[in-house]
Design a protein around this motif. Structure first.
Motif, PDB file in Angstrom:
ATOM      1  N   PHE A   2       0.874  -1.165   0.000  1.00 58.10           N
ATOM      2  CA  PHE A   2       0.000   0.000   0.000  1.00 58.10           C
ATOM      3  C   PHE A   2       0.912   1.215   0.000  1.00 58.10           C
ATOM      4  CE2 PHE A   2      -2.322   3.544   1.737  1.00 58.10           C
ATOM      5  CZ  PHE A   2      -3.542   3.457   1.066  1.00 58.10           C
ATOM      6  N   CYS A   3       0.773   2.063  -1.024  1.00 58.17           N
ATOM      7  CA  CYS A   3       1.644   3.228  -1.137  1.00 58.17           C
ATOM      8  C   CYS A   3       0.826   4.419  -1.588  1.00 58.17           C
ATOM      9  CB  CYS A   3       2.783   2.953  -2.125  1.00 58.17           C
ATOM     10  SG  CYS A   3       3.961   4.319  -2.270  1.00 58.17           S
ATOM     11  N   TYR A   4       0.899   5.489  -0.801  1.00 60.01           N
ATOM     12  CA  TYR A   4       0.214   6.723  -1.210  1.00 60.01           C
ATOM     13  C   TYR A   4       1.101   7.935  -0.965  1.00 60.01           C
ATOM     14  CZ  TYR A   4      -1.418   7.293   3.755  1.00 60.01           C
ATOM     15  OH  TYR A   4      -1.514   7.444   5.127  1.00 60.01           O
ATOM     16  N   GLN A   5       2.408   7.752  -1.166  1.00 57.94           N
ATOM     17  CA  GLN A   5       3.338   8.825  -0.841  1.00 57.94           C
ATOM     18  C   GLN A   5       3.479   9.870  -1.941  1.00 57.94           C
ATOM     19  OE1 GLN A   5       7.234   7.207  -0.059  1.00 57.94           O
ATOM     20  NE2 GLN A   5       7.602   6.584  -2.165  1.00 57.94           N
ATOM     21  N   THR A 132      -3.859   3.926  15.540  1.00 57.37           N
ATOM     22  CA  THR A 132      -5.276   3.778  15.213  1.00 57.37           C
ATOM     23  C   THR A 132      -5.979   5.110  14.970  1.00 57.37           C
ATOM     24  OG1 THR A 132      -5.818   3.732  17.578  1.00 57.37           O
ATOM     25  CG2 THR A 132      -5.454   1.605  16.476  1.00 57.37           C
ATOM     26  N   ASP A 133      -5.452   6.197  15.534  1.00 55.81           N
ATOM     27  CA  ASP A 133      -6.067   7.510  15.327  1.00 55.81           C
ATOM     28  C   ASP A 133      -5.728   7.998  13.918  1.00 55.81           C
ATOM     29  OD1 ASP A 133      -6.083  10.511  15.219  1.00 55.81           O
ATOM     30  OD2 ASP A 133      -6.898  10.253  17.244  1.00 55.81           O
ATOM     31  N   PRO A 134      -6.726   8.226  13.054  1.00 57.08           N
ATOM     32  CA  PRO A 134      -6.424   8.576  11.659  1.00 57.08           C
ATOM     33  C   PRO A 134      -5.661   9.886  11.510  1.00 57.08           C
ATOM     34  CG  PRO A 134      -8.772   8.834  12.132  1.00 57.08           C
ATOM     35  CD  PRO A 134      -8.179   8.123  13.299  1.00 57.08           C
ATOM     36  N   ASP A 135      -5.914  10.849  12.403  1.00 56.27           N
ATOM     37  CA  ASP A 135      -5.225  12.131  12.296  1.00 56.27           C
ATOM     38  C   ASP A 135      -3.766  12.022  12.743  1.00 56.27           C
ATOM     39  OD1 ASP A 135      -7.573  13.350  11.359  1.00 56.27           O
ATOM     40  OD2 ASP A 135      -8.275  13.652  13.414  1.00 56.27           O
ATOM     41  N   LEU A 136      -3.533  11.269  13.811  1.00 50.29           N
ATOM     42  CA  LEU A 136      -2.151  11.019  14.226  1.00 50.29           C
ATOM     43  C   LEU A 136      -1.397  10.254  13.146  1.00 50.29           C
ATOM     44  CD1 LEU A 136      -2.652  10.056  17.992  1.00 50.29           C
ATOM     45  CD2 LEU A 136      -1.454  12.074  17.122  1.00 50.29           C
ATOM     46  N   ARG A 137      -2.059   9.263  12.570  1.00 56.78           N
ATOM     47  CA  ARG A 137      -1.434   8.490  11.495  1.00 56.78           C
ATOM     48  C   ARG A 137      -1.123   9.395  10.305  1.00 56.78           C
ATOM     49  NH1 ARG A 137      -4.858   4.666  11.404  1.00 56.78           N
ATOM     50  NH2 ARG A 137      -6.176   5.413   9.701  1.00 56.78           N
ATOM     51  N   ILE A 506      -3.406  13.154   3.791  1.00 55.36           N
ATOM     52  CA  ILE A 506      -3.908  14.239   4.638  1.00 55.36           C
ATOM     53  C   ILE A 506      -5.384  13.992   4.945  1.00 55.36           C
ATOM     54  CG2 ILE A 506      -4.400  16.704   4.749  1.00 55.36           C
ATOM     55  CD1 ILE A 506      -1.475  16.143   5.005  1.00 55.36           C
ATOM     56  N   THR A 507      -5.729  13.864   6.219  1.00 51.74           N
ATOM     57  CA  THR A 507      -7.124  13.655   6.607  1.00 51.74           C
ATOM     58  C   THR A 507      -7.876  14.990   6.610  1.00 51.74           C
ATOM     59  OG1 THR A 507      -6.616  13.957   8.949  1.00 51.74           O
ATOM     60  CG2 THR A 507      -6.516  11.704   8.086  1.00 51.74           C
ATOM     61  N   PRO A 508      -9.199  14.952   6.592  1.00 55.31           N
ATOM     62  CA  PRO A 508      -9.975  16.197   6.640  1.00 55.31           C
ATOM     63  C   PRO A 508      -9.637  17.058   7.849  1.00 55.31           C
ATOM     64  CG  PRO A 508     -11.390  14.385   5.973  1.00 55.31           C
ATOM     65  CD  PRO A 508     -10.079  13.770   6.354  1.00 55.31           C
ATOM     66  N   ASN A 509      -9.410  16.448   9.000  1.00 55.97           N
ATOM     67  CA  ASN A 509      -9.090  17.237  10.197  1.00 55.97           C
ATOM     68  C   ASN A 509      -7.725  17.912  10.085  1.00 55.97           C
ATOM     69  OD1 ASN A 509     -11.485  16.697  11.525  1.00 55.97           O
ATOM     70  ND2 ASN A 509     -10.680  14.911  12.602  1.00 55.97           N
ATOM     71  N   VAL A 510      -6.758  17.207   9.526  1.00 56.57           N
ATOM     72  CA  VAL A 510      -5.436  17.816   9.339  1.00 56.57           C
ATOM     73  C   VAL A 510      -5.529  18.942   8.315  1.00 56.57           C
ATOM     74  CG1 VAL A 510      -3.075  17.411   8.536  1.00 56.57           C
ATOM     75  CG2 VAL A 510      -4.183  15.746  10.033  1.00 56.57           C
ATOM     76  N   LEU A 511      -6.308  18.724   7.256  1.00 58.92           N
ATOM     77  CA  LEU A 511      -6.494  19.785   6.267  1.00 58.92           C
ATOM     78  C   LEU A 511      -7.153  20.999   6.906  1.00 58.92           C
ATOM     79  CD1 LEU A 511      -6.371  20.841   3.386  1.00 58.92           C
ATOM     80  CD2 LEU A 511      -8.553  19.681   2.939  1.00 58.92           C
ATOM     81  N   SER A 512      -8.146  20.769   7.747  1.00 60.26           N
ATOM     82  CA  SER A 512      -8.803  21.877   8.429  1.00 60.26           C
ATOM     83  C   SER A 512      -7.816  22.663   9.283  1.00 60.26           C
ATOM     84  CB  SER A 512      -9.946  21.357   9.315  1.00 60.26           C
ATOM     85  OG  SER A 512     -10.955  20.779   8.529  1.00 60.26           O
ATOM     86  N   TYR A 513      -6.893  21.956   9.923  1.00 60.64           N
ATOM     87  CA  TYR A 513      -5.867  22.627  10.728  1.00 60.64           C
ATOM     88  C   TYR A 513      -4.992  23.517   9.838  1.00 60.64           C
ATOM     89  CZ  TYR A 513      -1.701  23.319  13.559  1.00 60.64           C
ATOM     90  OH  TYR A 513      -0.647  23.887  14.240  1.00 60.64           O
ATOM     91  N   LEU A 514      -4.603  23.008   8.674  1.00 62.63           N
ATOM     92  CA  LEU A 514      -3.763  23.780   7.768  1.00 62.63           C
ATOM     93  C   LEU A 514      -4.500  25.003   7.225  1.00 62.63           C
ATOM     94  CD1 LEU A 514      -2.085  20.852   5.778  1.00 62.63           C
ATOM     95  CD2 LEU A 514      -1.040  22.268   7.545  1.00 62.63           C
ATOM     96  N   VAL A 515      -5.773  24.829   6.948  1.00 59.59           N
ATOM     97  CA  VAL A 515      -6.578  25.952   6.460  1.00 59.59           C
ATOM     98  C   VAL A 515      -6.724  27.012   7.553  1.00 59.59           C
ATOM     99  CG1 VAL A 515      -8.871  26.652   5.681  1.00 59.59           C
ATOM    100  CG2 VAL A 515      -7.811  24.578   4.749  1.00 59.59           C
ATOM    101  N   GLU A 516      -7.025  26.556   8.763  1.00 64.10           N
ATOM    102  CA  GLU A 516      -7.264  27.484   9.867  1.00 64.10           C
ATOM    103  C   GLU A 516      -6.005  28.246  10.266  1.00 64.10           C
ATOM    104  OE1 GLU A 516      -8.675  27.363  14.578  1.00 64.10           O
ATOM    105  OE2 GLU A 516      -9.049  25.647  13.257  1.00 64.10           O
ATOM    106  N   ASN A 517      -4.863  27.556  10.274  1.00 60.54           N
ATOM    107  CA  ASN A 517      -3.636  28.165  10.779  1.00 60.54           C
ATOM    108  C   ASN A 517      -2.753  28.778   9.699  1.00 60.54           C
ATOM    109  OD1 ASN A 517      -3.278  27.445  13.879  1.00 60.54           O
ATOM    110  ND2 ASN A 517      -4.282  25.705  12.885  1.00 60.54           N
TER     111      ASN A 517
END
Length: 535
Positions: A2-5, A132-137, A506-517
């Motif tokens: 599995f590769c998505y780099q 297991t946490d998708p955002d940490l991963r 990049i998960t939706p929550n991580v993207l939201s962090y990048l957008v917000e900050n």
């Protein structure tokens, strides 16, 4: 596997074979090597605490991580050798710190044969990440891919004698951080930003390596056509390989051409002094199958960007960390096989004229006319600067960057770098008061040079970089781009537009962090983005 780099990953992740051409076995061996390199880093960190450092270990960590970057090495046999060397270095270093205790990848023993190594490696792919946490991963994988980019620049700089023990230490510490099971989201974000800061230093080292060895780039007009005669094409990123080849081919009746991200090499004084550096052939890496098949000479791949050779396998050579099964690998800077192949081939039958392009607008060249630039901004002749660059690629949507540059108003200046420029590098955009509207800053690592230009302009205008009339419109493809993006975020740069698609890791929550900050936004259409930026 599995590769998505990389950006071209299929449907969120390649599972049977990479779109890049990477086989399942190769991907799995890369996963195993990366995991074992984290184990070697664990031992190196423990040794460093005892006052023990090992220069070969430092170099190997960078080389091994870089070898897993997209489009570098596709040769399983080479990965088997790297895995064995990794474990040998690890065990030798352990013997120098006999009181230390280790676990995890620091104690894994590799299987005895290729099939066993592939089976073993399946435990350590990203699909088996214990997080297991998708955002940490997501953040850990972002960090991992950023570190692959850092490793590439560390290796490039070290080849020319520029190293920093602190950079090696940070690279190893951040690799080990990805193994942690108790990091918070805040700690993961900080680790990713630290990766960006380390990358700034790595690019600074590489800039120093290139400029102290070959001089500062100068604005240079480069031919795009061919010169009659025998020919060698050099692709990748490595200046030393090009310099070595130019020395070894001098007086042999062979013309040497750059390809892809080697174009900016033609602007370095100590490289362009060679009369048989005949010009630039072709465009970006993803077009090499067609362009290489038509090239009537030998081809040398110096770093990443290799694709599966088709009809030209017998004409292509690899060096450094690059590998493809069946291609002749040329180690130790002796390019005799490349030269012999070129002499045996027909070469170009006649001169061709395909025009010229300008390159060499690195920081020294731009800042030498800083007063003119600043005056043009103050007078209103230059309304805005756009940095339009990054990685090129094959997926649809990248015509956006050509259209953006073509539609940018005539009172704006386009800075560009990396292979993304090949979408528009031959456009004739004119000038503003003698300043060309299209300024090629260089390779992807010359993001450092672009940042220095921005910082100098901000100082001249007594403002922050985010207050400058400057917008970043970037394309990404592989892990060097991830490292550069993290560097820009570490510098606090906001309002970056990124495309053609956002990273699958990049998960939706991580993207939201990048957008917000940081107000990062995906590209939309050239018209909409220009209107949003310029009003």
């Amino acid at each position: 596997m599995f590769c998505y780099q990389c950006e071209q990953t299929a449907k969120g992740g390649c599972t049977k074979a990479g779109v890049c051409g990477k086989a399942d076995s190769t991907a799995t061996l890369q996963d195993l090597l990366l995991h074992l390199t984290k184990g070697l880093s664990q031992v190196a960190i423990a040794a460093r605490k005892e006052g023990v450092t090992d220069a070969r270990v430092n170099r190997f960590v960078a080389e091994a991580v870089f070898s897993t970057l997209t489009n570098v090495n596709f040769d399983d046999a080479r990965f088997v050798t790297l895995i064995k060397e990794c474990v040998a270095l690890r065990e030798a270093l352990k013997a120098r710190v006999p009181g230390a205790a280790f676990d995890g990848p620091a104690v894994i023993q590799p299987a005895a044969d290729l099939d066993g190594l592939v089976a073993q490696g399946r435990q350590y792919g990203v699909e088996n990440d214990p997080e297991t946490d998708p955002d940490l991963r997501s953040l850990k994988h972002t960090l991992t891919y950023g570190l692959k980019g850092v490793a590439a620049y560390v290796d490039h700089a070290a080849i020319l004698g520029q190293e920093d023990e602190k950079v090696h230490a940070s690279l190893q510490e951040l690799l080990v951080a990805t193994l942690s099971t108790d990091l918070t989201l805040a700690q993961c974000v900080e680790a990713a930003l630290e990766c960006g800061r380390v990358n700034i230093r790595a690019m600074e080292l590489l800039d120093a390596a290139n400029t102290t060895t070959y001089g500062h780039p100068e604005p240079t007009e480069v031919r795009l056509g061919a010169t009659r005669g025998k020919a060698i094409l050099v692709s990748g990123h490595d200046l030393k390989d090009l310099a070595t080849l130019l020395r070894q081919t001098e007086g042999k009746g062979i013309n040497v051409y750059t390809h892809g991200e080697m174009l900016p090499c033609t602007a370095y004084p100590e490289l362009k002094k060679y009369k048989h550096l005949a010009g630039h052939y072709g465009t970006a890496w993803q077009n090499q199958k067609k362009e290489f098949a038509e090239f009537p000479g030998a081809i040398l791949m110096t770093t990443n960007c290799i694709q599966k050779p088709t009809t030209y396998l017998e004409n292509i050579f690899t060096t450094g960390l690059v590998g493809w099964p069946g291609a002749v690998h040329v180690p130790n800077g002796d390019f005799t096989p490349v030269i012999e192949k070129a002499l045996s081939m027909d070469g170009f039958p006649a001169d061709t004229d395909k025009g010229t392009v300008m390159t060499g607008f690195a920081r020294n060249a731009v800042m030498s006319v800083a007063d003119t630039v600043i005056g043009a901004v103050k007078s209103g002749d230059i309304r805005h600067f756009f940095l339009v660059g990054g990685c090129d690629g094959a997926k649809p949507g990248r015509n956006y960057y050509t259209e953006f540059v073509e539609k940018a108003p005539k009172d704006t200046v386009i800075l560009t770098l990396a292979c993304g420029k090949f979408r528009f590098f031959d456009k004739k955009l004119g000038d503003i008061g003698g300043i060309p509207r299209l300024l090629d800053v260089g390779q992807c690592n010359d993001a450092y040079s672009a940042v220095q230009i921005a910082l100098a302009l901000a100082k001249a205008f007594d403002c922050g970089v985010n207050d400058l009339p400057l917008s970043l419109v970037l394309s990404w493809y592989e892990q060097k781009a991830v490292a550069i993006l993290l560097s820009l975020l570490a510098l606090g740069i906001r309002d970056i537009r990124l495309g053609p698609s956002l990273p699958a890791f990049i998960t939706p929550n991580v993207l939201s962090y990048l957008v917000e900050n940081y107000n990062i936004a995906p590209i939309s259409t050239p018209d909409e983005d220009l209107k949003a930026i310029l009003g």
